[in-house]
Design an enzyme around this catalytic site. Structure first.
Site, PDB file in Angstrom:
ATOM      1  N   ASP A 216      -6.224  -7.141   4.009  1.00  0.00           N
ATOM      2  CA  ASP A 216      -7.331  -6.531   3.268  1.00  0.00           C
ATOM      3  C   ASP A 216      -8.219  -7.619   2.676  1.00  0.00           C
ATOM      4  O   ASP A 216      -9.443  -7.602   2.804  1.00  0.00           O
ATOM      5  CB  ASP A 216      -6.767  -5.626   2.161  1.00  0.00           C
ATOM      6  CG  ASP A 216      -7.872  -4.998   1.339  1.00  0.00           C
ATOM      7  OD1 ASP A 216      -8.842  -4.497   1.943  1.00  0.00           O
ATOM      8  OD2 ASP A 216      -7.790  -5.037   0.089  1.00  0.00           O
TER       9      ASP A 216
ATOM     10  N   ASP B 221     -12.217  -9.170   4.103  1.00  0.00           N
ATOM     11  CA  ASP B 221     -13.459  -9.189   3.317  1.00  0.00           C
ATOM     12  C   ASP B 221     -14.061 -10.589   3.365  1.00  0.00           C
ATOM     13  O   ASP B 221     -15.271 -10.763   3.535  1.00  0.00           O
ATOM     14  CB  ASP B 221     -13.209  -8.788   1.850  1.00  0.00           C
ATOM     15  CG  ASP B 221     -13.524  -7.323   1.591  1.00  0.00           C
ATOM     16  OD1 ASP B 221     -13.371  -6.514   2.533  1.00  0.00           O
ATOM     17  OD2 ASP B 221     -13.925  -6.988   0.461  1.00  0.00           O
TER      18      ASP B 221
ATOM     19  N   ASP C   9      -2.647 -18.485   1.220  1.00  0.00           N
ATOM     20  CA  ASP C   9      -3.597 -19.229   0.379  1.00  0.00           C
ATOM     21  C   ASP C   9      -4.296 -20.310   1.206  1.00  0.00           C
ATOM     22  O   ASP C   9      -5.508 -20.512   1.112  1.00  0.00           O
ATOM     23  CB  ASP C   9      -2.904 -19.812  -0.875  1.00  0.00           C
ATOM     24  CG  ASP C   9      -1.582 -20.503  -0.578  1.00  0.00           C
ATOM     25  OD1 ASP C   9      -1.080 -20.408   0.565  1.00  0.00           O
ATOM     26  OD2 ASP C   9      -1.041 -21.151  -1.503  1.00  0.00           O
TER      27      ASP C   9
ATOM     28  N   LYS D  62       3.431 -15.570   3.292  1.00  0.00           N
ATOM     29  CA  LYS D  62       3.679 -16.351   2.081  1.00  0.00           C
ATOM     30  C   LYS D  62       5.187 -16.553   2.017  1.00  0.00           C
ATOM     31  O   LYS D  62       5.866 -16.174   1.055  1.00  0.00           O
ATOM     32  CB  LYS D  62       3.121 -15.573   0.867  1.00  0.00           C
ATOM     33  CG  LYS D  62       3.126 -16.323  -0.446  1.00  0.00           C
ATOM     34  CD  LYS D  62       2.090 -17.428  -0.542  1.00  0.00           C
ATOM     35  CE  LYS D  62       2.304 -18.219  -1.826  1.00  0.00           C
ATOM     36  NZ  LYS D  62       1.459 -19.418  -1.901  1.00  0.00           N
TER      37      LYS D  62
ATOM     38  N   TYR E 150       0.825  -1.203   0.000  1.00  0.00           N
ATOM     39  CA  TYR E 150       0.000   0.000   0.000  1.00  0.00           C
ATOM     40  C   TYR E 150       0.860   1.255   0.000  1.00  0.00           C
ATOM     41  O   TYR E 150       0.478   2.273  -0.565  1.00  0.00           O
ATOM     42  CB  TYR E 150      -0.922   0.027   1.229  1.00  0.00           C
ATOM     43  CG  TYR E 150      -2.214  -0.716   1.041  1.00  0.00           C
ATOM     44  CD1 TYR E 150      -2.218  -2.087   0.851  1.00  0.00           C
ATOM     45  CD2 TYR E 150      -3.431  -0.047   1.061  1.00  0.00           C
ATOM     46  CE1 TYR E 150      -3.411  -2.773   0.692  1.00  0.00           C
ATOM     47  CE2 TYR E 150      -4.626  -0.724   0.898  1.00  0.00           C
ATOM     48  CZ  TYR E 150      -4.610  -2.085   0.717  1.00  0.00           C
ATOM     49  OH  TYR E 150      -5.785  -2.752   0.553  1.00  0.00           O
TER      50      TYR E 150
HETATM   51  C1  IPM Z   1     -10.426  -1.437   3.652  1.00  0.00           C
HETATM   52  C2  IPM Z   1     -10.662  -0.856   2.291  1.00  0.00           C
HETATM   53  C3  IPM Z   1      -9.519   0.074   1.942  1.00  0.00           C
HETATM   54  C4  IPM Z   1      -8.250  -0.748   1.905  1.00  0.00           C
HETATM   55  C5  IPM Z   1      -9.693   0.846   0.624  1.00  0.00           C
HETATM   56  C6  IPM Z   1     -11.009   1.608   0.589  1.00  0.00           C
HETATM   57  C7  IPM Z   1      -8.530   1.758   0.355  1.00  0.00           C
HETATM   58  O1  IPM Z   1     -10.823  -1.851   1.341  1.00  0.00           O
HETATM   59  O2  IPM Z   1     -10.375  -0.653   4.632  1.00  0.00           O
HETATM   60  O3  IPM Z   1     -10.267  -2.648   3.763  1.00  0.00           O
HETATM   61  O4  IPM Z   1      -7.921  -1.364   0.879  1.00  0.00           O
HETATM   62  O5  IPM Z   1      -7.556  -0.783   2.920  1.00  0.00           O
HETATM   63 MN    MN Z   2     -10.722  -3.873   2.141  1.00  0.00          MN
END
Ligand code: IPM
Ligand code: MN
Length: 360
Positions: free
Chosen positions: A249, A253, A225, A193, A142
């Site tokens: 990240d 999700d 993975d 990894k 990032y």
């Molecule tokens: C999160 C989001 C952010 C990230 C984006 C919006 C930049 O996906 O907070 O997980 O990738 O960190």
């Molecule tokens: Mn995210």
């Protein structure tokens, strides 16, 4: 306690869920005798439109001077499919993380019994899953050196992101992981990894050294993975996981969706300056202004905020109120159980919870 809170409502459904978060925050303050003051500040697409910067300096100063930041969400479709946009709302979020030194992102993944049927996983696999992902937030790809798409000397278009980590960055986030593991079921999974990436080999090397300082915690190591697979096969395996920025990240999700309750999950980002509390979900621009957005992740972010300051009874009452609202089927449309005689929106759910807190 006196608390100065910077309020960054951002874009999309942000302002609507924030209104409910602030109402709950104030109801708790009143109940327990705390002085809470709020200062609003611009961020995201909203801030680009108004002042041309997704995280203006004035917002940074407001955050720095506050005890905590309550954040909602940023993002707007007009930036999404435009890779050459000069500024984008997400840069505001990244700037905030970097400038406030928020290196530790704490994302709890927990299930709510009444929403298990919303999970894409089978009931017996997901019921009872309860883990925390500690994601490193200010390093890795990032923030490493980048080259935007450009044509090189051979006439080929190329681009570069660098997954750069230093020992101190790795060490401090691992220690956050161990602290959380110690306070929970004493099981830490370090996700990397290391079979391929040099940066991961640094993570593993540092982790193998410092795990000796935490003999009461069981440490195990898992490739990312494999972790992605394990999370859907056997999410109850995990207690605390710690990982680098990009892996975190992606895994969070996945974590948020397996619970069936993405709209309910809060998070905290902590580090060297003011901590930030925010929902895991995004700005859902399509839902804006319709009074249908679920305010619970924002409200639970307020619980995390109080708990950060050691105000555990305050946090517990918010959690109790949220659970009671779910049990009473006072829920926003996407999770409301049928049949139901009444419909509830963002405002009604927030007001019900505020009322519960006042009467408690
Ligand atoms: C999160 C989001 C952010 C990230 C984006 C919006 C930049 O996906 O907070 O997980 O990738 O960190
Ligand atoms: Mn995210």
């Amino acid at each position: 306690m006196n608390l100065k809170i910077a309020v960054l409502a951002g874009d999309g459904i942000g302002p609507e869920i924030m209104e409910q978060g602030v109402a709950v925050c104030s109801a708790i303050a009143e109940k327990f005798g705390h002085e809470v003051s709020y200062k609003e500040a611009l961020c995201g697409a909203h801030a680009i439109d108004e002042v041309g910067d997704p995280f203006p300096d004035e917002t940074f100063q407001t955050c720095k001077q506050a005890d905590a930041v309550l954040f909602a969400s940023v993002g707007d479709p007009k930036f999404d499919n435009n890779p050459s946009a000069k500024v984008r709302p997400e840069q505001g979020l990244l700037a905030m993380r970097k400038k406030l030194g928020l290196y530790a992102n704490i994302r709890p993944v927990e299930t709510f019994d009444c929403l298990i049927h919303k999970s894409p996983l089978k009931d017996e696999i997901v019921r009872g899953a309860d883990f925390i992902c500690i994601r490193e937030l200010t390093g890795g790809m990032y923030f490493g050196k980048k080259v935007e798409p450009t044509v090189n000397a051979d006439g080929v278009e190329e681009a570069l992101d660098t997954n750069y980590y230093t020992r101190p960055e790795v060490e401090r986030i691992l220690r956050v992981g161990y602290q959380y593991a110690r306070a929970r079921r004493k099981h830490l999974t370090v996700i990397d990894k290391a079979n391929v990436l040099a940066s991961s080999r640094l993570w593993r090397k540092v982790a193998q050294e410092i795990e000796k300082e935490y003999p009461d915690v069981t440490t195990d190591y898992m490739y990312v993975d494999n972790a992605a697979m394990r999370m859907i096969q056997d999410p109850k395996f995990f207690d605390v996981m710690v990982t680098e920025n990009t892996f975190g990240d992606i895994l969070t999700d996945e974590g948020s969706v397996i619970t069936g309750s993405m709209g309910l999950l809060p998070s905290a980002s902590t580090g060297s300056s003011t901590p930030v509390f925010e929902p895991i979900h995004g700005s859902w621009p399509q839902g804006r202004g319709l009074n249908i957005a679920n305010p619970l992740a924002q409200i639970l972010s307020v619980a995390m905020l109080y708990e950060y300051f050691g105000l555990n009874k305050e946090g517990a009452l918010i959690r109790e109120a949220v659970n009671a609202s779910l049990d009473a089927n006072v829920r926003t449309p996407e999770i409301q159980a049928e049949p139901c005689s009444e419909k509830y929106g963002t405002k009604e759910v927030g007001a019900w919870i505020v009322n519960y807190i006042r009467r408690a």
